[in-house]
Write a protein that holds these residues in place. Structure first.
Motif, PDB file in Angstrom:
ATOM      1  N   GLY A  56       0.797  -1.217   0.000  1.00 41.89           N
ATOM      2  CA  GLY A  56       0.000   0.000   0.000  1.00 41.89           C
ATOM      3  C   GLY A  56       0.831   1.271   0.000  1.00 41.89           C
ATOM      4  O   GLY A  56       0.287   2.359  -0.008  1.00 41.89           O
ATOM      5  N   ALA A  57       2.158   1.134   0.010  1.00 37.96           N
ATOM      6  CA  ALA A  57       3.024   2.308   0.083  1.00 37.96           C
ATOM      7  C   ALA A  57       3.121   3.019  -1.260  1.00 37.96           C
ATOM      8  O   ALA A  57       3.168   2.380  -2.301  1.00 37.96           O
ATOM      9  CB  ALA A  57       4.421   1.882   0.535  1.00 37.96           C
ATOM     10  N   PRO A  58       3.169   4.354  -1.238  1.00 36.03           N
ATOM     11  CA  PRO A  58       3.412   5.087  -2.482  1.00 36.03           C
ATOM     12  C   PRO A  58       4.789   4.706  -3.033  1.00 36.03           C
ATOM     13  O   PRO A  58       5.670   4.308  -2.268  1.00 36.03           O
ATOM     14  CB  PRO A  58       3.404   6.561  -2.042  1.00 36.03           C
ATOM     15  CG  PRO A  58       2.795   6.578  -0.699  1.00 36.03           C
ATOM     16  CD  PRO A  58       2.989   5.228  -0.090  1.00 36.03           C
ATOM     17  N   PRO A  59       5.008   4.834  -4.332  1.00 36.93           N
ATOM     18  CA  PRO A  59       6.272   4.391  -4.941  1.00 36.93           C
ATOM     19  C   PRO A  59       7.521   4.976  -4.302  1.00 36.93           C
ATOM     20  O   PRO A  59       8.526   4.283  -4.157  1.00 36.93           O
ATOM     21  CB  PRO A  59       6.149   4.831  -6.400  1.00 36.93           C
ATOM     22  CG  PRO A  59       4.693   4.958  -6.638  1.00 36.93           C
ATOM     23  CD  PRO A  59       4.073   5.341  -5.327  1.00 36.93           C
ATOM     24  N   GLU A  60       7.481   6.256  -3.895  1.00 37.83           N
ATOM     25  CA  GLU A  60       8.684   6.849  -3.318  1.00 37.83           C
ATOM     26  C   GLU A  60       9.048   6.256  -1.957  1.00 37.83           C
ATOM     27  O   GLU A  60      10.143   6.447  -1.463  1.00 37.83           O
ATOM     28  CB  GLU A  60       8.580   8.379  -3.234  1.00 37.83           C
ATOM     29  CG  GLU A  60       7.448   8.893  -2.413  1.00 37.83           C
ATOM     30  CD  GLU A  60       6.191   9.189  -3.221  1.00 37.83           C
ATOM     31  OE1 GLU A  60       5.423  10.056  -2.793  1.00 37.83           O
ATOM     32  OE2 GLU A  60       5.950   8.547  -4.259  1.00 37.83           O
ATOM     33  N   PHE A  61       8.138   5.504  -1.357  1.00 33.63           N
ATOM     34  CA  PHE A  61       8.418   4.870  -0.077  1.00 33.63           C
ATOM     35  C   PHE A  61       8.575   3.354  -0.184  1.00 33.63           C
ATOM     36  O   PHE A  61       8.578   2.651   0.816  1.00 33.63           O
ATOM     37  CB  PHE A  61       7.328   5.211   0.939  1.00 33.63           C
ATOM     38  CG  PHE A  61       7.204   6.688   1.178  1.00 33.63           C
ATOM     39  CD1 PHE A  61       8.232   7.395   1.754  1.00 33.63           C
ATOM     40  CD2 PHE A  61       6.065   7.362   0.804  1.00 33.63           C
ATOM     41  CE1 PHE A  61       8.133   8.769   1.961  1.00 33.63           C
ATOM     42  CE2 PHE A  61       5.949   8.729   1.002  1.00 33.63           C
ATOM     43  CZ  PHE A  61       6.988   9.431   1.581  1.00 33.63           C
ATOM     44  N   SER A  62       8.694   2.843  -1.393  1.00 32.30           N
ATOM     45  CA  SER A  62       8.788   1.396  -1.585  1.00 32.30           C
ATOM     46  C   SER A  62      10.027   0.804  -0.917  1.00 32.30           C
ATOM     47  O   SER A  62       9.983  -0.303  -0.404  1.00 32.30           O
ATOM     48  CB  SER A  62       8.754   1.042  -3.071  1.00 32.30           C
ATOM     49  OG  SER A  62       9.829   1.653  -3.741  1.00 32.30           O
ATOM     50  N   GLU A  63      11.131   1.551  -0.905  1.00 35.88           N
ATOM     51  CA  GLU A  63      12.349   1.074  -0.246  1.00 35.88           C
ATOM     52  C   GLU A  63      12.110   0.861   1.246  1.00 35.88           C
ATOM     53  O   GLU A  63      12.452  -0.172   1.804  1.00 35.88           O
ATOM     54  CB  GLU A  63      13.470   2.091  -0.466  1.00 35.88           C
ATOM     55  CG  GLU A  63      14.787   1.702   0.157  1.00 35.88           C
ATOM     56  CD  GLU A  63      15.848   2.774  -0.050  1.00 35.88           C
ATOM     57  OE1 GLU A  63      16.658   2.964   0.872  1.00 35.88           O
ATOM     58  OE2 GLU A  63      15.864   3.429  -1.120  1.00 35.88           O
ATOM     59  N   GLU A  64      11.493   1.823   1.891  1.00 35.78           N
ATOM     60  CA  GLU A  64      11.214   1.696   3.320  1.00 35.78           C
ATOM     61  C   GLU A  64      10.192   0.604   3.588  1.00 35.78           C
ATOM     62  O   GLU A  64      10.318  -0.162   4.527  1.00 35.78           O
ATOM     63  CB  GLU A  64      10.723   3.014   3.903  1.00 35.78           C
ATOM     64  CG  GLU A  64      10.440   2.890   5.380  1.00 35.78           C
ATOM     65  CD  GLU A  64      10.501   4.195   6.117  1.00 35.78           C
ATOM     66  OE1 GLU A  64      10.327   4.153   7.349  1.00 35.78           O
ATOM     67  OE2 GLU A  64      10.710   5.241   5.499  1.00 35.78           O
ATOM     68  N   ALA A  65       9.171   0.524   2.757  1.00 31.89           N
ATOM     69  CA  ALA A  65       8.140  -0.500   2.942  1.00 31.89           C
ATOM     70  C   ALA A  65       8.747  -1.897   2.805  1.00 31.89           C
ATOM     71  O   ALA A  65       8.377  -2.802   3.547  1.00 31.89           O
ATOM     72  CB  ALA A  65       7.016  -0.314   1.933  1.00 31.89           C
ATOM     73  N   TYR A 121      13.232   9.866   1.265  1.00 32.04           N
ATOM     74  CA  TYR A 121      13.524   8.945   0.168  1.00 32.04           C
ATOM     75  C   TYR A 121      14.672   9.501  -0.647  1.00 32.04           C
ATOM     76  O   TYR A 121      15.139  10.617  -0.421  1.00 32.04           O
ATOM     77  CB  TYR A 121      12.289   8.714  -0.709  1.00 32.04           C
ATOM     78  CG  TYR A 121      11.760   9.946  -1.400  1.00 32.04           C
ATOM     79  CD1 TYR A 121      12.149  10.273  -2.691  1.00 32.04           C
ATOM     80  CD2 TYR A 121      10.847  10.776  -0.763  1.00 32.04           C
ATOM     81  CE1 TYR A 121      11.660  11.406  -3.322  1.00 32.04           C
ATOM     82  CE2 TYR A 121      10.355  11.902  -1.385  1.00 32.04           C
ATOM     83  CZ  TYR A 121      10.766  12.219  -2.668  1.00 32.04           C
ATOM     84  OH  TYR A 121      10.285  13.334  -3.283  1.00 32.04           O
ATOM     85  N   THR A 122      15.150   8.713  -1.608  1.00 33.65           N
ATOM     86  CA  THR A 122      16.204   9.133  -2.526  1.00 33.65           C
ATOM     87  C   THR A 122      15.625   9.168  -3.929  1.00 33.65           C
ATOM     88  O   THR A 122      14.936   8.239  -4.341  1.00 33.65           O
ATOM     89  CB  THR A 122      17.393   8.158  -2.481  1.00 33.65           C
ATOM     90  OG1 THR A 122      17.888   8.105  -1.140  1.00 33.65           O
ATOM     91  CG2 THR A 122      18.512   8.593  -3.422  1.00 33.65           C
ATOM     92  N   ILE A 133      19.310  12.559  -1.718  1.00 35.18           N
ATOM     93  CA  ILE A 133      18.524  12.178  -0.534  1.00 35.18           C
ATOM     94  C   ILE A 133      17.594  13.331  -0.188  1.00 35.18           C
ATOM     95  O   ILE A 133      18.018  14.472  -0.063  1.00 35.18           O
ATOM     96  CB  ILE A 133      19.428  11.846   0.659  1.00 35.18           C
ATOM     97  CG1 ILE A 133      20.323  10.645   0.317  1.00 35.18           C
ATOM     98  CG2 ILE A 133      18.590  11.568   1.909  1.00 35.18           C
ATOM     99  CD1 ILE A 133      21.368  10.344   1.362  1.00 35.18           C
ATOM    100  N   ARG A 134      16.310  13.025  -0.048  1.00 33.38           N
ATOM    101  CA  ARG A 134      15.310  14.028   0.315  1.00 33.38           C
ATOM    102  C   ARG A 134      14.967  13.840   1.796  1.00 33.38           C
ATOM    103  O   ARG A 134      14.598  12.746   2.213  1.00 33.38           O
ATOM    104  CB  ARG A 134      14.042  13.877  -0.522  1.00 33.38           C
ATOM    105  CG  ARG A 134      14.276  13.804  -2.013  1.00 33.38           C
ATOM    106  CD  ARG A 134      14.811  15.123  -2.578  1.00 33.38           C
ATOM    107  NE  ARG A 134      15.111  14.999  -3.989  1.00 33.38           N
ATOM    108  CZ  ARG A 134      14.418  15.566  -4.954  1.00 33.38           C
ATOM    109  NH1 ARG A 134      13.375  16.292  -4.688  1.00 33.38           N
ATOM    110  NH2 ARG A 134      14.796  15.412  -6.199  1.00 33.38           N
TER     111      ARG A 134
END
Length: 140
Positions: free
Chosen positions: A69-78, A123-124, A129-130
């Motif tokens: 369910g994570a947005p694409p920019e958070f896929s790494e963290e998810a 995210y990156t 890095i943001r």
């Protein structure tokens, strides 16, 4: 690939991303965050002053985001965490903002929980890095 935010657009939002600076409407006295061209409460378009928000508040509502369910920019963290809490925080000054809640297990999140601002990696994108605001349970 996540939602693209250009470097100039990102830089224009530094005050709100890193310092939680909003705009206080001088007509109705309410604080608008994030800042907009007009007051969302009374429609004023020309009488504002900057307002430094404390970064302290309480959890007004929350949800737990799972990997799919994570947005694409958070896929790494998810992928790393498999889940993470996202909260609607009611700041002490009044505005409500959405952010990730960190340094807490998902079963520890509660409505009314006192929280405080932290600046963390979001995210990156394109090897940049943001950073931005997140919240954590308030330390006494």
């Amino acid at each position: 690939m996540g939602a693209h935010i250009s470097i100039p657009m990102y830089q224009r939002a530094v005050k709100q991303r890193y310092r939680l600076v909003g705009l206080k409407c001088l007509k109705c006295g309410k604080i608008n965050f994030p800042p907009k061209a007009g007051c969302k409460y009374c429609g004023n378009f020309d009488q504002f002053e900057e307002a430094q928000l404390s970064g302290k508040g309480k959890v007004y509502s929350y949800t737990i985001i799972a990997g799919a369910g994570a947005p694409p920019e958070f896929s790494e963290e998810a992928a790393y965490r498999r889940f993470y809490p996202v909260v609607l925080v009611e700041l002490d000054e009044g505005p409500r903002i959405v952010a990730q809640l960190v340094d807490v297990e998902k079963d520890q999140v509660e409505i009314g929980m006192p929280v405080e601002l932290v600046i963390r990696r979001i995210y990156t994108e394109e090897d940049v890095i943001r950073y931005g605001y997140k919240f954590r349970p308030k330390k006494d």
